[in-house]
Design an enzyme around this catalytic site. Structure first.
Site, short mmCIF file in Angstrom:
data_model
loop_
_atom_site.label_atom_id
_atom_site.label_comp_id
_atom_site.label_asym_id
_atom_site.label_seq_id
_atom_site.Cartn_x
_atom_site.Cartn_y
_atom_site.Cartn_z
CG ASP A 129 -12.81 -8.70 1.60
OD1 ASP A 129 -12.69 -7.71 0.86
OD2 ASP A 129 -12.40 -8.71 2.78
CD GLU A 141 -2.84 -1.35 2.32
OE1 GLU A 141 -2.86 -0.45 3.17
OE2 GLU A 141 -3.55 -2.37 2.40
CG ASN A 180 -0.51 -7.06 -1.37
OD1 ASN A 180 -1.11 -7.64 -2.27
ND2 ASN A 180 -1.01 -6.94 -0.16
CD GLU A 193 -4.70 -7.85 1.57
OE1 GLU A 193 -5.58 -7.12 2.05
OE2 GLU A 193 -3.49 -7.63 1.70
CG HIS A 228 -9.81 -5.59 0.47
ND1 HIS A 228 -10.17 -6.65 1.27
CD2 HIS A 228 -8.48 -5.44 0.64
CE1 HIS A 228 -9.10 -7.12 1.90
NE2 HIS A 228 -8.06 -6.41 1.53
O1 G3I Z 1 -4.28 -6.91 18.68
C1 G3I Z 1 -5.31 -6.09 19.24
C2 G3I Z 1 -5.80 -6.67 20.49
O2 G3I Z 1 -4.77 -6.68 21.43
C3 G3I Z 1 -7.00 -5.85 20.98
O3 G3I Z 1 -7.56 -6.46 22.09
C4 G3I Z 1 -8.06 -5.75 19.90
C5 G3I Z 1 -9.23 -4.88 20.29
O4 G3I Z 1 -9.81 -4.27 19.14
O5 G3I Z 1 -7.48 -5.21 18.77
C6 G3I Z 1 -6.43 -5.99 18.25
O6 G3I Z 1 -5.95 -5.44 17.10
C7 G3I Z 1 -6.76 -5.57 15.95
C8 G3I Z 1 -5.96 -6.31 14.91
O7 G3I Z 1 -6.69 -6.34 13.70
C9 G3I Z 1 -5.60 -7.72 15.32
O8 G3I Z 1 -6.74 -8.47 15.51
C10 G3I Z 1 -7.15 -4.20 15.48
O9 G3I Z 1 -8.02 -3.60 16.39
C11 G3I Z 1 -7.81 -4.29 14.13
O10 G3I Z 1 -7.96 -2.97 13.62
C12 G3I Z 1 -6.94 -5.08 13.19
O11 G3I Z 1 -7.59 -5.09 11.93
C13 G3I Z 1 -6.87 -5.64 10.85
C14 G3I Z 1 -6.55 -4.58 9.84
O12 G3I Z 1 -5.88 -5.17 8.72
C15 G3I Z 1 -5.71 -3.46 10.42
O13 G3I Z 1 -5.10 -2.69 9.48
C16 G3I Z 1 -7.74 -6.71 10.21
O14 G3I Z 1 -7.94 -7.78 11.14
C17 G3I Z 1 -7.09 -7.24 8.93
O15 G3I Z 1 -8.00 -8.03 8.23
C18 G3I Z 1 -6.71 -6.07 8.03
O16 G3I Z 1 -6.03 -6.58 6.92
C19 G3I Z 1 -5.64 -5.63 5.92
C20 G3I Z 1 -4.38 -6.16 5.27
O17 G3I Z 1 -3.39 -6.43 6.24
C21 G3I Z 1 -3.83 -5.18 4.23
N1 G3I Z 1 -4.86 -4.84 3.26
C22 G3I Z 1 -6.13 -4.40 3.80
C23 G3I Z 1 -6.68 -5.43 4.80
C24 G3I Z 1 -8.05 -5.03 5.30
O18 G3I Z 1 -8.00 -3.83 6.01
#
Ligand code: G3I
Length: 347
Positions: free
Chosen positions: A261, A154, A195, A259, A231
């Site tokens: 969806d 990105e 990516n 990725e 996405h």
């Molecule tokens: O790790 C913390 C945890 O300690 C806490 O308790 C919890 C409470 O909300 O949050 C946890 O972190 C979360 C993390 O995922 C791990 O689960 C974040 O809040 C959450 O925002 C984060 O979201 C991820 C996101 O990337 C963040 O940028 C999504 O799961 C994940 O699917 C998404 O993936 C990205 C790709 O890496 C790159 N391309 C876009 C894609 C979708 O956004």
């Protein structure tokens, strides 16, 4: 004779009545069908779900031959304190993949999101050595176990210019080439990808990526592929995706859908679900028609564990199975596409 024949007929029909109905042959899985095309079929994996949900685990093993860590290979997860690497969850995923004869997409080395807090308090002068150390320590740790690495993620704006990130500001545009060189030094066998999202079609952003990767290739930088995240929404019409993947392919680069969806405004209905299936199908076909498109990865495969509702208010149902692991039209569409005959071999 007649009586004997009658008795035999009655016995036969009784036996047929009590015998269990002949079991219908199980439908082939995505994994079995994709193998015919030499296409990797993958999913992002949520490690909490993998640990706690047996059905989730079983379906990953049966339906996919490739996995991507949804979060646990990101910098904040791997190196929460400087030099204090936590490999546990990522190693678990690699072990799961190995046990199930799956390959692994490594996600992600250089990004502007999900970086550890300690990074933001470093002086700019330290960022180059810190980035190199993180890339090389990580790639070396997984050496020989990662099929494709998302090296830089990105890095572009929608208008095709480089995004203003901590890396661009501190290191200048050369950070992209450096990241690929550093990763390659650490594992010469891994395929190294750029990516991004919204680069599925021919547009200003994918033009920017195209110009960059063409220049990197000309300079001999070890970049091997471009990943299009995919996405999208059920209303998306990926009309130039085939053409776009084709121009990267013509540079001698691999491509991958990394990725996928396809979300929708909730509640879902049969029209939206069919529109969603069409988007998934068009994107898979674009990949199948591109000789060096190596893999088609969905960003989670069940609506039970999806990042979408938490980010896009009022939207969801983005995956190919519903929250009870039942097949949606999108799953059947992918299966139908993969059931078609094909002659491609992986580039
Ligand atoms: O790790 C913390 C945890 O300690 C806490 O308790 C919890 C409470 O909300 O949050 C946890 O972190 C979360 C993390 O995922 C791990 O689960 C974040 O809040 C959450 O925002 C984060 O979201 C991820 C996101 O990337 C963040 O940028 C999504 O799961 C994940 O699917 C998404 O993936 C990205 C790709 O890496 C790159 N391309 C876009 C894609 C979708 O956004």
């Amino acid at each position: 004779m007649r009586t004997v024949a009658l008795v035999l007929a009655v016995v036969g029909s009784l036996a047929a009545a009590v015998a269990p109905a002949a079991a219908a042959a199980p439908e082939p899985t995505l994994r079995q069908l994709a193998a015919r095309h030499d296409l990797g079929i993958g999913t992002a994996v949520d490690m909490a779900a993998l640990a706690n949900d047996q059905v989730y685990r079983e379906r990953i093993a049966s339906e996919f031959d490739s996995v991507t860590a949804e979060n646990v290979m990101k910098w904040e997860a791997l190196e929460p304190t400087r030099g204090g690497y936590q490999w546990g969850p990522a190693d678990e995923l690699v072990a799961f993949a190995r046990a199930n004869r799956q390959s692994v997409r490594g996600h992600v080395l250089v990004w502007h999101n999900q970086n550890p807090a300690w990074l933001s308090s470093l002086p700019a002068t330290e960022l180059r050595s810190v980035l190199k150390a993180h890339i090389q320590t990580t790639v070396r740790h997984f050496k020989g176990k990662i099929w494709q690495w998302d090296v830089v993620n990105e890095a572009f704006n929608e208008d095709g210019t480089l995004r203003d990130t901590v890396w661009l500001r501190a290191l200048g545009p050369g950070y992209v080439a450096d990241a690929f060189r550093w990763a390659h030094e650490a594992d010469r066998g891994a395929l190294l990808f750029y990516n991004d999202y919204n680069i599925e079609d021919v547009n200003a952003k994918s033009d920017g990526v195209y110009a960059l990767v063409r220049d990197l290739k000309r300079q001999g930088v070890p970049i091997h592929g471009v990943g299009v995240q995919a996405h999208h929404t059920a209303g998306y019409a990926p009309q130039t995706m085939r053409e776009n993947l084709g121009r990267f392919d013509a540079l001698g680069l691999r491509t991958a859908v990394t990725e996928a969806d396809v979300r929708m405004v909730m509640p879902s209905d049969s029209v939206k679900l069919q529109a969603q299936a069409n988007v998934y199908s068009t994107m898979l076909k674009a990949c199948l028609l591109t000789p060096r498109c190596l893999s088609f990865t969905v960003w989670g495969y069940t609506d039970k564990y999806s990042w979408v509702p938490g980010v896009f208010e009022g939207e969801g149902a983005a995956n190919i199975l519903d929250e009870n692991f039942a097949a949606k039209p999108a799953y059947r569409a992918l299966r139908d596409d993969l059931s078609l005959g094909g002659t491609r071999r992986r580039g």
